[in-house]
Design an enzyme around this catalytic site. Structure first.
Site, PDB file in Angstrom:
ATOM      1  N   CYS A 199       0.858  -1.185   0.000  1.00 32.16           N
ATOM      2  CA  CYS A 199       0.000   0.000   0.000  1.00 32.16           C
ATOM      3  C   CYS A 199       0.893   1.234   0.000  1.00 32.16           C
ATOM      4  CB  CYS A 199      -0.876  -0.015   1.250  1.00 32.16           C
ATOM      5  SG  CYS A 199      -1.988   1.393   1.385  1.00 32.16           S
ATOM      6  N   LEU A 200       0.537   2.225  -0.816  1.00 37.87           N
ATOM      7  CA  LEU A 200       1.361   3.443  -0.855  1.00 37.87           C
ATOM      8  C   LEU A 200       1.347   4.169   0.493  1.00 37.87           C
ATOM      9  CD1 LEU A 200       0.403   4.774  -4.410  1.00 37.87           C
ATOM     10  CD2 LEU A 200       2.470   3.521  -3.726  1.00 37.87           C
TER      11      LEU A 200
ATOM     12  N   HIS B 166      -9.071  -3.785  -2.028  1.00 38.29           N
ATOM     13  CA  HIS B 166      -8.100  -3.081  -1.185  1.00 38.29           C
ATOM     14  C   HIS B 166      -8.410  -1.575  -1.162  1.00 38.29           C
ATOM     15  CE1 HIS B 166      -3.741  -2.220   0.077  1.00 38.29           C
ATOM     16  NE2 HIS B 166      -4.219  -1.042  -0.264  1.00 38.29           N
TER      17      HIS B 166
HETATM   18 NI    NI Z   1      -3.713   0.967   0.024  1.00 34.30          NI
END
Ligand code: NI
Length: 171
Positions: A94-95, A136
């Site tokens: 995830c960023l 997500h």
């Molecule tokens: Ni994410």
């Protein structure tokens, strides 16, 4: 277009629930474009508006292979209509949780209804990486991160690493 700042965990803004979009206008389309530019600039395959500090139900995804043409999808107010009972486990990152990965189990296929940037209602049957990515990103709209799907032990390890990164000014 402009690159936006991506919030990184731990940040209370990533735990909030985003509200629905009621007007699709040029400023919203500009936000979608900025989110895509931000996602591509960070080598991501998905981004949700809360990750850039905007509490609106908007996500962008593009799971096309790096050597192929871009295939961005802009989703406004996405809803899961159907999810398969069979599940797949994939490693997710995830960023907003830089340099952290964990295996997450989710429905293998989902049908999503959403509004596109022109305000048209669309439905998409997604499987594989796209299904994982959409689920997500949609989680972010409810303040859920991928670490919320793993064991408390694993989550604790990842969150401690992220706190350390922030202390060291790496985030
Ligand atoms: Ni994410």
């Amino acid at each position: 277009m402009a690159r936006l700042t991506i919030l990184t965990a731990p940040d209370p803004r990533l735990k909030e629930r985003a509200g629905p979009v009621d007007t699709i206008d040029q400023s919203l389309r500009d936000l979608l474009d900025d989110m895509l530019e931000t996602m591509y600039g960070a080598n991501g395959i998905g981004l949700a508006a809360p990750q850039v500090g905007v509490l609106k139900r908007i996500i962008v995804v593009d799971v096309s292979p790096k050597d192929e043409d871009r295939a961005p999808i802009r989703m406004i107010n996405p809803e899961i209509l159907r999810a398969s009972s069979d599940r797949a486990t994939r490693e997710e990152g995830c960023l907003s949780l830089p340099e952290q990965w964990a295996d997450v189990t989710r429905p293998t296929t989902v049908t999503v209804r959403y509004l596109d940037e022109a305000g048209e209602t669309r439905e998409l049957d997604a499987d594989g990486m796209l299904a994982t990515c959409i689920q997500h990103e949609m989680d972010h709209l409810d303040g859920t991160l991928f670490v919320d799907h793993v064991s408390a032990l694993k989550r604790g390890i990842i969150l401690r690493r992220l706190k350390k990164r922030k202390r060291n000014g790496e985030a």
